[in-house]
Scaffold this active site. Structure first.
Site, PDB file in Angstrom:
ATOM      1  N   GLY A 272       1.209  -1.554   6.171  1.00  0.00           N
ATOM      2  CA  GLY A 272      -0.204  -1.864   6.059  1.00  0.00           C
ATOM      3  C   GLY A 272      -0.618  -1.859   4.605  1.00  0.00           C
ATOM      4  O   GLY A 272       0.184  -2.127   3.711  1.00  0.00           O
ATOM      5  N   CYS A 273      -1.854  -1.536   4.366  1.00  0.00           N
ATOM      6  CA  CYS A 273      -2.407  -1.522   3.016  1.00  0.00           C
ATOM      7  C   CYS A 273      -1.689  -0.495   2.144  1.00  0.00           C
ATOM      8  O   CYS A 273      -1.517   0.659   2.538  1.00  0.00           O
ATOM      9  CB  CYS A 273      -3.895  -1.187   3.091  1.00  0.00           C
TER      10      CYS A 273
END
Length: 175
Positions: free
Chosen positions: A9-10
């Protein structure tokens, strides 16, 4: 010291989680697994380069083992979600482990098999790939959570991951 590289993810989220582990140092946000050299952030987040937002870190295996790093990795994101983590959608937010040696590959395979059997109802979609060139993200993406804890994204997305870290991995946290 050894190197580990993770995408889940981020990279702001991943960086914030791994910075808090004892035995982990030099956590860097960046990009890996893509098609071009030195990709700029705006091109990666638009899904144009094939890179994943990722972190690369150094760790002391005498203090924290690679298997613990993998357990933290899996506990702080949804490895059954293909190319999506929370509000972040696209191949650049995929779940992927970039192994640096055969031990890391075998350990990751073993952990994935165990989690698929014992923990998750849906199959883990985390990719397992040999490490490829890692490109450091721009300076404004480094140490993001520590510098911007009041940011709404940090409050809603990163804070719950850190709470999971504190509740499940307390013995491994820095003092």
């Amino acid at each position: 010291m050894e190197i580990a590289s993770f995408a889940n993810g981020c990279f702001w989220c991943t960086e914030a989680v791994f910075q808090r582990l004892n035995g982990v140092s030099n956590v860097v946000s960046g990009f890996t697994g893509g098609k071009i050299k030195h990709p700029p952030y705006r091109e990666v987040v638009m899904g144009r380069t094939g890179h994943a937002e990722a972190i690369q870190l150094e760790f002391d295996p005498n203090i924290i083992g690679y298997e613990i790093l993998l357990q933290v990795f899996f506990a702080t994101h949804d490895p059954t979600s293909l190319n999506k983590q929370g509000y972040d959608v696209g191949e650049q937010y995929r779940s992927e482990i970039f192994y640096h040696n055969e031990f890391q590959k075998k350990t990751a395979d073993s952990v994935i098999n165990q989690l698929n059997t014992e923990v998750y109802n849906n199959k883990i979609v985390t990719k397992l790939s040999p490490a490829s060139p890692f490109y450091e993200a721009e300076i404004e993406h480094q140490d993001f959570y520590n510098l911007h804890q009041e940011n709404r994204y940090c409050e809603y997305i990163i804070d719950p991951k850190l709470e999971t870290l504190r509740s499940k991995f307390k013995p491994y946290l820095k003092q």
